[in-house]
Design a protein around this motif. Sequence first.
Motif, PDB file in Angstrom:
ATOM      1  N   UNK A 191       0.855  -1.334  -0.153  1.00  0.00           N
ATOM      2  CA  UNK A 191      -0.166   0.043   0.059  1.00  0.00           C
ATOM      3  C   UNK A 191       0.782   1.325   0.092  1.00  0.00           C
ATOM      4  N   UNK A 192       0.647   2.275  -0.716  1.00  0.00           N
ATOM      5  CA  UNK A 192       1.129   3.736  -0.997  1.00  0.00           C
ATOM      6  C   UNK A 192       0.288   4.634  -1.284  1.00  0.00           C
ATOM      7  N   UNK A 241      -3.119   9.803  -5.241  1.00  0.00           N
ATOM      8  CA  UNK A 241      -3.472   8.483  -5.560  1.00  0.00           C
ATOM      9  C   UNK A 241      -3.038   7.406  -4.355  1.00  0.00           C
ATOM     10  N   UNK A 242      -4.213   6.819  -3.786  1.00  0.00           N
ATOM     11  CA  UNK A 242      -4.119   5.669  -2.557  1.00  0.00           C
ATOM     12  C   UNK A 242      -4.172   4.402  -3.418  1.00  0.00           C
ATOM     13  N   UNK A 243      -2.909   3.785  -3.563  1.00  0.00           N
ATOM     14  CA  UNK A 243      -3.040   2.357  -4.087  1.00  0.00           C
ATOM     15  C   UNK A 243      -2.634   1.375  -3.292  1.00  0.00           C
ATOM     16  N   UNK A 244      -3.297   0.207  -3.531  1.00  0.00           N
ATOM     17  CA  UNK A 244      -3.057  -1.132  -2.872  1.00  0.00           C
ATOM     18  C   UNK A 244      -3.266  -2.237  -4.067  1.00  0.00           C
ATOM     19  N   UNK A 245      -3.224  -3.253  -3.182  1.00  0.00           N
ATOM     20  CA  UNK A 245      -3.498  -4.583  -4.077  1.00  0.00           C
ATOM     21  C   UNK A 245      -4.730  -4.677  -5.070  1.00  0.00           C
ATOM     22  N   UNK A 246      -4.328  -4.961  -6.478  1.00  0.00           N
ATOM     23  CA  UNK A 246      -5.468  -4.668  -7.163  1.00  0.00           C
ATOM     24  C   UNK A 246      -5.626  -3.283  -7.975  1.00  0.00           C
ATOM     25  N   UNK A 274      -1.870   4.781 -13.853  1.00  0.00           N
ATOM     26  CA  UNK A 274      -1.173   5.103 -15.162  1.00  0.00           C
ATOM     27  C   UNK A 274      -0.228   6.653 -14.881  1.00  0.00           C
ATOM     28  N   UNK A 275       1.085   6.560 -15.044  1.00  0.00           N
ATOM     29  CA  UNK A 275       1.844   7.593 -14.631  1.00  0.00           C
ATOM     30  C   UNK A 275       2.369   8.096 -16.195  1.00  0.00           C
ATOM     31  N   UNK A 294       6.349  14.472 -11.623  1.00  0.00           N
ATOM     32  CA  UNK A 294       7.325  14.197 -10.406  1.00  0.00           C
ATOM     33  C   UNK A 294       6.308  13.975  -9.417  1.00  0.00           C
ATOM     34  N   UNK A 295       6.898  12.863  -8.913  1.00  0.00           N
ATOM     35  CA  UNK A 295       5.955  12.123  -7.730  1.00  0.00           C
ATOM     36  C   UNK A 295       6.696  12.074  -6.558  1.00  0.00           C
ATOM     37  N   UNK A 296       5.854  11.896  -5.335  1.00  0.00           N
ATOM     38  CA  UNK A 296       6.291  11.439  -4.319  1.00  0.00           C
ATOM     39  C   UNK A 296       5.591  10.334  -3.635  1.00  0.00           C
ATOM     40  N   UNK A 297       6.220   9.253  -3.319  1.00  0.00           N
ATOM     41  CA  UNK A 297       5.920   7.963  -2.999  1.00  0.00           C
ATOM     42  C   UNK A 297       6.103   7.795  -1.450  1.00  0.00           C
ATOM     43  N   UNK A 298       4.590   7.728  -0.811  1.00  0.00           N
ATOM     44  CA  UNK A 298       4.844   7.411   0.577  1.00  0.00           C
ATOM     45  C   UNK A 298       4.313   5.901   0.798  1.00  0.00           C
ATOM     46  N   UNK A 299       5.359   5.078   1.104  1.00  0.00           N
ATOM     47  CA  UNK A 299       5.123   3.668   0.944  1.00  0.00           C
ATOM     48  C   UNK A 299       4.703   3.227   2.492  1.00  0.00           C
TER      49      UNK A 299
END
Length: 126
Positions: A82-83, A93-98, A102-103, A108-113
């Motif tokens: 999850x990130x 964007x909140x992303x998780x399994x499934x 598209x980027x 320019x991104x910041x990923x909080x994992x």
Amino acid sequence: MSTSDHSAAPASFAVSVPEVPDADLEMEELDPEQVLSGAPVVTGKVLWESPDGKQLRGIWQITPGVVTDTEADELFVVVSGRATIEVEGGATMEVGSGSACVLREGDRTTWTVHETLRKAYHISLP
């Protein structure tokens, strides 16, 4: 009616679901200047690369922490973890399994994992 010439297209292939979550990955360099918080570790594996090197398909993983990146054109599906991905001047964007995401090249991104994230990806390079 016209027919399509698929000779230049990559061959179709499938990766079984067990191979993606459990595949052994190789360590990848993470520029220390990209790390904003924590001590994230990045691993990955290229499963296919076009002859001209401009199309890549593979698996990528990152452990918890906060990192910045400048993206390529990419479509990915999160296999596990999850990130939160913040696009400068754009969406958060909140992303998780499934999740499918598209980027765009140059984003320019910041990923909080939050939990170790593993994704299957397709990248198109200029």
